[in-house]
Design a protein around this motif. Sequence first.
Motif, PDB file in Angstrom:
ATOM      1  N   ALA A  14      12.367 -28.692  59.796  1.00  0.00           N
ATOM      2  CA  ALA A  14      11.197 -27.863  58.995  1.00  0.00           C
ATOM      3  C   ALA A  14      10.599 -28.435  57.907  1.00  0.00           C
ATOM      4  N   GLU A  15      11.040 -29.719  57.777  1.00  0.00           N
ATOM      5  CA  GLU A  15      10.561 -30.583  56.608  1.00  0.00           C
ATOM      6  C   GLU A  15       9.165 -31.122  57.179  1.00  0.00           C
ATOM      7  N   LEU A  16       8.077 -31.181  56.255  1.00  0.00           N
ATOM      8  CA  LEU A  16       6.840 -31.622  56.738  1.00  0.00           C
ATOM      9  C   LEU A  16       6.868 -33.304  56.761  1.00  0.00           C
ATOM     10  N   SER A  17       8.038 -34.012  55.886  1.00  0.00           N
ATOM     11  CA  SER A  17       8.001 -35.204  56.114  1.00  0.00           C
ATOM     12  C   SER A  17       8.433 -35.837  57.729  1.00  0.00           C
ATOM     13  N   GLU A  18       8.723 -34.734  58.369  1.00  0.00           N
ATOM     14  CA  GLU A  18       9.020 -35.103  59.837  1.00  0.00           C
ATOM     15  C   GLU A  18       7.902 -35.349  60.519  1.00  0.00           C
ATOM     16  N   ALA A  58      11.847 -22.469  63.019  1.00  0.00           N
ATOM     17  CA  ALA A  58      12.360 -23.091  63.744  1.00  0.00           C
ATOM     18  C   ALA A  58      13.239 -22.385  64.871  1.00  0.00           C
ATOM     19  N   PRO A  59      13.662 -22.994  66.060  1.00  0.00           N
ATOM     20  CA  PRO A  59      13.644 -24.481  66.212  1.00  0.00           C
ATOM     21  C   PRO A  59      12.152 -24.947  66.798  1.00  0.00           C
ATOM     22  N   TYR A  60      12.271 -26.393  66.396  1.00  0.00           N
ATOM     23  CA  TYR A  60      10.827 -26.996  66.639  1.00  0.00           C
ATOM     24  C   TYR A  60      11.252 -28.232  67.530  1.00  0.00           C
ATOM     25  N   ASP A  76       6.730 -26.769  70.714  1.00  0.00           N
ATOM     26  CA  ASP A  76       7.405 -25.245  70.573  1.00  0.00           C
ATOM     27  C   ASP A  76       7.864 -25.048  68.908  1.00  0.00           C
ATOM     28  N   ASP A  77       7.734 -23.641  68.955  1.00  0.00           N
ATOM     29  CA  ASP A  77       8.397 -23.235  67.555  1.00  0.00           C
ATOM     30  C   ASP A  77       8.921 -21.623  67.713  1.00  0.00           C
TER      31      ASP A  77
END
Length: 129
Positions: A14-18, A58-60, A76-77
Amino acid sequence: MNLRFARQEITISAELSELARVRGWVRSVLGGFPASVVTTAVMVVDELASNALRHGHAPYHVRLLPGVAKVRIEVDDGSAETARRRAPSDQGGRGLLLVERCAAAWGQLRRPAGKTLWAELATDPGAHG
């Protein structure tokens, strides 16, 4: 089997850094495609994934299904809430409009455990939708 056309999938947190990792992954998977296709795919994946992270839960999962005439992008979310375009403002609202303008087709599918937003990008200039 030609790996260039194999389905590829990653799971993200869930981190935007992903989002940076996802962009790099798309560039790697689509490395053999024309630069314009890769650039557009990176932009579309970034928009769909950032929307999932901001508005879903999540899950993503992010999938790329490259083909001869198109690349299908799926994100997907775990939220059943329908994604919808918002009026553009200083806070956002341009993401799905951008996806709509870049993609040959796009939409969303409800799943028992959430939803999938998808977009298809033409990879062959002579292909039709």
